[in-house]
Scaffold this active site. Structure first.
Site, PDB file in Angstrom:
ATOM      1  N   LYS A  12       0.857  -1.206   0.000  1.00 15.86           N
ATOM      2  CA  LYS A  12       0.000   0.000   0.000  1.00 15.86           C
ATOM      3  C   LYS A  12       0.880   1.238   0.000  1.00 15.86           C
ATOM      4  CE  LYS A  12       0.915   1.459   4.362  1.00 15.86           C
ATOM      5  NZ  LYS A  12       1.749   2.613   4.623  1.00 15.86           N
ATOM      6  N   ASP A 139      -1.537  -1.382  10.564  1.00 13.00           N
ATOM      7  CA  ASP A 139      -1.826  -1.331   9.126  1.00 13.00           C
ATOM      8  C   ASP A 139      -2.485  -2.613   8.616  1.00 13.00           C
ATOM      9  OD1 ASP A 139      -0.793   1.186   8.840  1.00 13.00           O
ATOM     10  OD2 ASP A 139       1.118   0.548   7.963  1.00 13.00           O
TER      11      ASP A 139
HETATM   12  O1  C5P Z   1       0.776  -1.309  15.323  1.00  8.06           O
HETATM   13  P1  C5P Z   1       2.133  -1.241  14.686  1.00  8.06           P
HETATM   14  O2  C5P Z   1       2.957  -2.463  14.959  1.00  8.06           O
HETATM   15  O3  C5P Z   1       2.074  -0.911  13.252  1.00  8.06           O
HETATM   16  O4  C5P Z   1       2.848  -0.010  15.382  1.00  8.06           O
HETATM   17  C1  C5P Z   1       4.241   0.113  15.448  1.00  8.06           C
HETATM   18  C2  C5P Z   1       4.579   1.282  16.352  1.00  8.06           C
HETATM   19  O5  C5P Z   1       4.263   2.510  15.688  1.00  8.06           O
HETATM   20  C3  C5P Z   1       3.814   1.328  17.656  1.00  8.06           C
HETATM   21  O6  C5P Z   1       4.447   0.583  18.655  1.00  8.06           O
HETATM   22  C4  C5P Z   1       3.837   2.821  17.977  1.00  8.06           C
HETATM   23  O7  C5P Z   1       5.082   3.174  18.517  1.00  8.06           O
HETATM   24  C5  C5P Z   1       3.764   3.474  16.601  1.00  8.06           C
HETATM   25  N1  C5P Z   1       2.372   3.834  16.204  1.00  8.06           N
HETATM   26  C6  C5P Z   1       1.753   4.931  16.788  1.00  8.06           C
HETATM   27  N2  C5P Z   1       0.476   5.251  16.427  1.00  8.06           N
HETATM   28  C7  C5P Z   1      -0.193   4.526  15.501  1.00  8.06           C
HETATM   29  C8  C5P Z   1       0.428   3.416  14.880  1.00  8.06           C
HETATM   30  C9  C5P Z   1       1.717   3.098  15.269  1.00  8.06           C
HETATM   31  O8  C5P Z   1       2.336   5.620  17.626  1.00  8.06           O
HETATM   32  N3  C5P Z   1      -1.428   4.875  15.178  1.00  8.06           N
END
Ligand code: C5P
Length: 309
Positions: A12, A139
């Site tokens: 994406k 995501d």
């Molecule tokens: O959920 P994901 O593994 O994609 O998120 C990775 C990191 O990115 C999280 O631990 C957080 O630090 C940051 N993040 C965030 N806000 C979001 C998505 C991700 O702060 N909406």
């Protein structure tokens, strides 16, 4: 023994990534428009008789252990199905660059949910698969059905949009030696912003409403909103390959708009058709090589994970 199941897992790009606020759980409140593209991994799954789950991959640099979202998705789906004897041998053909801001790992995890649901005959609906995906990564829910969607909350509140102008072409570039950690990008965002966020639900909702009303990627009608990525303002000044990529893409003949995707470092330029993207790639090939950037010419697609054959 049932036949193997093969699925494609598309990457994406973000047409819009707006950081609205900072939540009590430490995540950021986001308003995004995500778009699937035809740069895809492939996942093949077959049943095992001994209840084991295993993953292999043609990319040596990718871990196939417990940290891989495919393995974690398989374990979660099996656990929630209540059938602990289910097993699968899985193989990933990796084409999406790793650590690029293209949701490659998330799409692979979503692919495992879709493929194993089919292989194991569980009959779990798309909504439920998206809820499972949300437990594993921000995501991942988008990647299940893909296409063009508004993604709110951490990224898990999905509102599908009509498909965008299908003819558009895309030139994607990335330095193979550079990757950006998503937690780092968000923590840098927090550091730079201090307390400069929207602070209440009414303000968040007003921004969401703006995005719902916008005409996404209809450049021929002249109404398309500009690309926006709030993490680009954070990451680009600290990442020379992003700065170079954007400078190079923005000056290409026929480039409509250029931006970074997700937390980077991949960047993309939009063209009115795929031929335009192909031509621009030919023109700029030597310059991209000098900058150490790999490139892909792509199209936008109206779906996420798909069963093959
Ligand atoms: O959920 P994901 O593994 O994609 O998120 C990775 C990191 O990115 C999280 O631990 C957080 O630090 C940051 N993040 C965030 N806000 C979001 C998505 C991700 O702060 N909406």
């Amino acid at each position: 023994m049932t036949a193997p199941v093969c699925v494609t897992a598309p990457a994406k790009i973000n047409l819009h990534l707006e950081v609205l606020g900072l939540r009590a759980d430490g995540f950021h409140e986001l308003a995004m428009v995500m778009q699937s593209i035809d740069l895809k991994d492939e996942l093949r799954c077959e049943n095992t008789s001994d209840g084991s789950l295993s993953l292999s991959c043609d990319a040596a640099e990718l871990s196939c252990g417990q940290d891989n979202l495919i393995v974690r998705a398989a374990q979660l789906l099996r656990e929630r199905s209540g059938f602990s004897e289910l097993g699968a041998r899985m193989h990933l053909s990796k084409r999406i660059p790793i650590g690029a801001g293209l949701a490659g790992g998330s799409s692979d995890g979503a692919a495992a949910l879709v493929a194993l649901n089919e292989l194991w005959g569980l009959g779990v609906g798309v909504d439920q698969l998206e809820r499972l995906a949300a437990e594993l990564g921000s995501d991942m829910p988008f990647c299940v059905a893909g296409g063009t969607q508004l993604c709110f909350g951490r990224g898990e509140r999905l509102e599908p949009l009509p498909p965008v102008e299908a003819k558009l072409g895309l030139l994607l570039v990335k330095d193979p030696g550079v990757s950006v950690s998503t937690p780092w990008a968000y923590s840098e965002c927090r550091r730079q912003r201090g307390n400069v966020y929207l602070h209440d639900e009414a303000a968040f909702e007003a921004r969401r409403q703006n995005l719902r009303a916008a005409q996404w990627l209809h450049p021929l009608g002249g109404k398309s909103p500009p690309l926006r990525n709030d993490l680009q303002t954070v990451v680009a000044p600290l990442t020379p390959s992003v700065k170079n990529a954007l400078r190079c893409l923005e000056t290409l003949p026929g480039c409509l708009q250029a931006a970074m995707s997700g937390s980077g470092p991949s960047c993309f330029a939009l063209f009115s058709d795929r031929d335009g993207a192909d031509r621009a790639r030919d023109v700029v090939q030597d310059q991209l090589e000098e900058l150490g950037l790999r490139s892909w010419s792509c199209s936008l697609i109206p779906h996420g994970v798909k069963l093959m054959g």
